[in-house]
Every structure is written in C-alpha cells, then in structure tokens.
Design a protein around this motif. Structure first.
Motif, mmCIF file in Angstrom:
data_model
loop_
_atom_site.group_PDB
_atom_site.id
_atom_site.type_symbol
_atom_site.label_atom_id
_atom_site.label_comp_id
_atom_site.label_asym_id
_atom_site.label_seq_id
_atom_site.Cartn_x
_atom_site.Cartn_y
_atom_site.Cartn_z
ATOM 1 N N LEU A 32 1.391 -15.563 -5.268
ATOM 2 C CA LEU A 32 1.968 -14.276 -4.888
ATOM 3 C C LEU A 32 0.954 -13.154 -5.082
ATOM 4 N N THR A 33 0.197 -13.226 -6.180
ATOM 5 C CA THR A 33 -0.823 -12.211 -6.445
ATOM 6 C C THR A 33 -1.831 -12.142 -5.305
ATOM 7 N N GLN A 34 -2.270 -13.299 -4.851
ATOM 8 C CA GLN A 34 -3.240 -13.336 -3.757
ATOM 9 C C GLN A 34 -2.649 -12.794 -2.466
ATOM 10 N N GLU A 35 -1.386 -13.093 -2.213
ATOM 11 C CA GLU A 35 -0.731 -12.583 -1.010
ATOM 12 C C GLU A 35 -0.654 -11.061 -1.045
ATOM 13 N N ILE A 36 -0.360 -10.500 -2.208
ATOM 14 C CA ILE A 36 -0.279 -9.044 -2.346
ATOM 15 C C ILE A 36 -1.652 -8.415 -2.176
ATOM 16 N N ILE A 45 0.429 -4.041 3.510
ATOM 17 C CA ILE A 45 1.160 -3.417 2.418
ATOM 18 C C ILE A 45 0.510 -2.073 2.134
ATOM 19 N N SER A 46 1.248 -1.001 2.332
ATOM 20 C CA SER A 46 0.693 0.340 2.146
ATOM 21 C C SER A 46 1.825 1.330 1.957
ATOM 22 N N VAL A 47 1.608 2.319 1.103
ATOM 23 C CA VAL A 47 2.655 3.317 0.880
ATOM 24 C C VAL A 47 2.933 4.102 2.157
ATOM 25 N N GLU A 48 1.920 4.212 3.040
ATOM 26 C CA GLU A 48 2.140 4.927 4.285
ATOM 27 C C GLU A 48 3.179 4.240 5.164
ATOM 28 N N ASN A 49 3.373 2.941 4.957
ATOM 29 C CA ASN A 49 4.284 2.190 5.816
ATOM 30 C C ASN A 49 5.729 2.650 5.691
ATOM 31 N N PHE A 50 6.093 3.275 4.564
ATOM 32 C CA PHE A 50 7.477 3.672 4.361
ATOM 33 C C PHE A 50 7.902 4.717 5.393
ATOM 34 N N SER A 51 7.234 5.861 5.381
ATOM 35 C CA SER A 51 7.633 6.932 6.281
ATOM 36 C C SER A 51 7.244 6.659 7.726
ATOM 37 N N GLN A 52 6.319 5.713 7.933
ATOM 38 C CA GLN A 52 5.943 5.375 9.296
ATOM 39 C C GLN A 52 6.989 4.495 9.977
ATOM 40 N N HIS A 53 7.828 3.851 9.194
ATOM 41 C CA HIS A 53 8.849 2.997 9.792
ATOM 42 C C HIS A 53 9.898 3.861 10.479
ATOM 43 N N GLU A 54 10.270 3.497 11.680
ATOM 44 C CA GLU A 54 11.172 4.314 12.490
ATOM 45 C C GLU A 54 12.559 4.489 11.877
ATOM 46 N N GLY A 216 10.264 4.232 -6.484
ATOM 47 C CA GLY A 216 9.133 3.910 -5.622
ATOM 48 C C GLY A 216 9.303 4.456 -4.211
ATOM 49 N N ASP A 217 10.518 4.375 -3.681
ATOM 50 C CA ASP A 217 10.773 4.853 -2.323
ATOM 51 C C ASP A 217 10.643 6.373 -2.224
ATOM 52 N N VAL A 218 11.086 7.085 -3.260
ATOM 53 C CA VAL A 218 10.945 8.542 -3.253
ATOM 54 C C VAL A 218 9.466 8.916 -3.214
ATOM 55 N N TRP A 219 8.681 8.257 -4.045
ATOM 56 C CA TRP A 219 7.244 8.556 -4.048
ATOM 57 C C TRP A 219 6.595 8.178 -2.723
ATOM 58 N N SER A 220 6.967 7.012 -2.200
ATOM 59 C CA SER A 220 6.388 6.565 -0.931
ATOM 60 C C SER A 220 6.765 7.500 0.218
#
Length: 235
Positions: A32-36, A45-54, A216-220
């Motif tokens: 799992l560590t390697q996958e992350i 995997i990126s924090v930018e992905n949260f608000s970029q999702h429609e 986490g979601d609030v910060w993202s």
C-alpha cells in the motif's frame, strides 16, 4: 469505573495487538505504501484533485452553486458512510456514479434544483420523504442505504450548528483557531454521529474516520486560501 479512551493511533496499536481473528500483514502495508508513493509521483493522488472534481465544491470557482463550500463539504462528510450492497443487489446510482460520488451527485443536483440542502435550518428539520427525493436514484427504485440513519445525522448536526455556531460549519472551523487537531476534537465533541468509538479488550478505542476525512476535505477544498480567518495547520 470509567474506561480510558485511546486516540486513533493508540487504538490501532491496541486492536492489532489484541485481535484474534484478523491480522495486519507487513507485506500488505509495504504494498500500500508503494501504491501511495507512486500515486503521489504520478499525481493521481493530489490535494488539487478534490476541488477539481466536478462533484465537489470549489471555493475558487465563480459558479453560483459553489457558495458555502465549507457547509457543502460538511454535509457530504456527515452522510459519507455505508454505501455497501451485496453482490446480488442493484447498486445505488445517481447520474451514473456509485458509492460516495453518487451521494455527491445527488447533493449537487439538489443545489442546482434550488433545494437549500447545505443549510442547517433546512436539513435540521428535513423529513424523510424530502430526503428520499433528494437522494433518488437513476432507476427510481434503488434507495440509498440507511436513509433513516442519514436523516437522523442531518437532524443532529443541523441542530448543533444552529444552537452553537450561528447556523454555519464555517464558524466551527474558526473556533478551532487554525488547528487541524482542535478542529478534529470539536467535530467529535459536538457531533455524536462522528464519534465512532467502542470498547475492545479492556479499552475504549476510537477510529474517528469521518471526522479525520472531514478535516482533510476542508483543507483540500480551501488549501488555506479562501477561508482566510480559519486556515488550518497541522498542529
């Protein structure tokens, strides 16, 4: 006699040490560590992905339906539990999405339809029929799992926000005084439905999964940019 409560990290160690029917395999952790790590390198995997999702609110967008992003995120994570269905059951779908994103799609659809779904004054008193309509599925028959529990959760958190935080989750964020740890504590203290705790092997253990996801979601969502008076640090 009161039972001492462990925080999530301590709880994990305690559960692993005393579990009788489940084992944590070191090889699985390494995999799992390697996958992350690979996901971070490849920016899957990126924090930018949260608000970029429609289906997520984006406080940097000029779209009208992205107002109240913090309260929107709060509603999503209040209801972000149990989308599992047995293999021989029809999955709950909204606009083609399943699971958590079906929930997101239903909330965004409601906002576009003019339903004040992210306002505690609305959802603290919402009735079951209205909630069922908000979360209606693509096929018109399949129900979102545990609809009654979701109704109870909305009533609970909505009343707390109205009574103690002037009807907005943003005010609870500000009360955390820029601390992610304090925000987590406030969420768990104020909202019983976020308090996933149980007694195990002589200790009271806590996972606090959704509370941690909410922080986490609030910060993202904001990344310390728009909600300027309530930027969250990792202290």
């Amino acid at each position: 006699m009161s039972v001492s409560k462990l925080n999530p990290r301590e709880s994990g160690e305690h559960i692993v040490k005393h579990a009788q029917h489940v084992r944590v395999l070191p090889a699985g952790i390494e995999k799992l560590t390697q996958e992350i790590v690979n996901g971070l390198k490849e920016r899957r995997i990126s924090v930018e992905n949260f608000s970029q999702h429609e289906l997520h609110p984006n406080p940097n967008s000029n779209q009208e339906d992205n107002s109240g992003a913090a309260d929107w995120v709060f509603v999503l994570d209040t209801l972000n539990f149990c989308f599992w269905t047995p293999n021989n059951y029809t999955k709950y779908k909204v606009e083609g999405y399943t699971g958590y994103f079906a929930l997101c799609a239903a909330v965004k659809r409601a906002i576009k339809e003019g339903v004040d779904v992210i306002n505690p004054k609305f959802y603290s008193k919402i009735d079951l029929e209205t909630l069922e309509n908000i979360f209606r599925s693509d096929d018109g028959e399949t129900k979102i799992p545990l609809i009654q529990k979701r109704l109870e959760a909305l009533h609970e958190v909505g009343k707390v926000l109205i009574e103690k935080y002037n009807g907005s989750f943003e005010n609870l964020i500000k009360a955390a005084d820029k601390s992610a740890v304090r925000l987590l504590e406030l969420i768990v203290e104020e909202f019983a439905c976020f308090r996933d705790e149980a007694e195990f092997a002589g200790k009271r253990v806590s996972i606090l999964k959704r509370a941690q996801i909410l922080v986490g979601d609030v910060w993202s969502c904001y990344r310390g940019q728009d909600l300027a008076t309530s930027r969250i640090s990792n202290r």
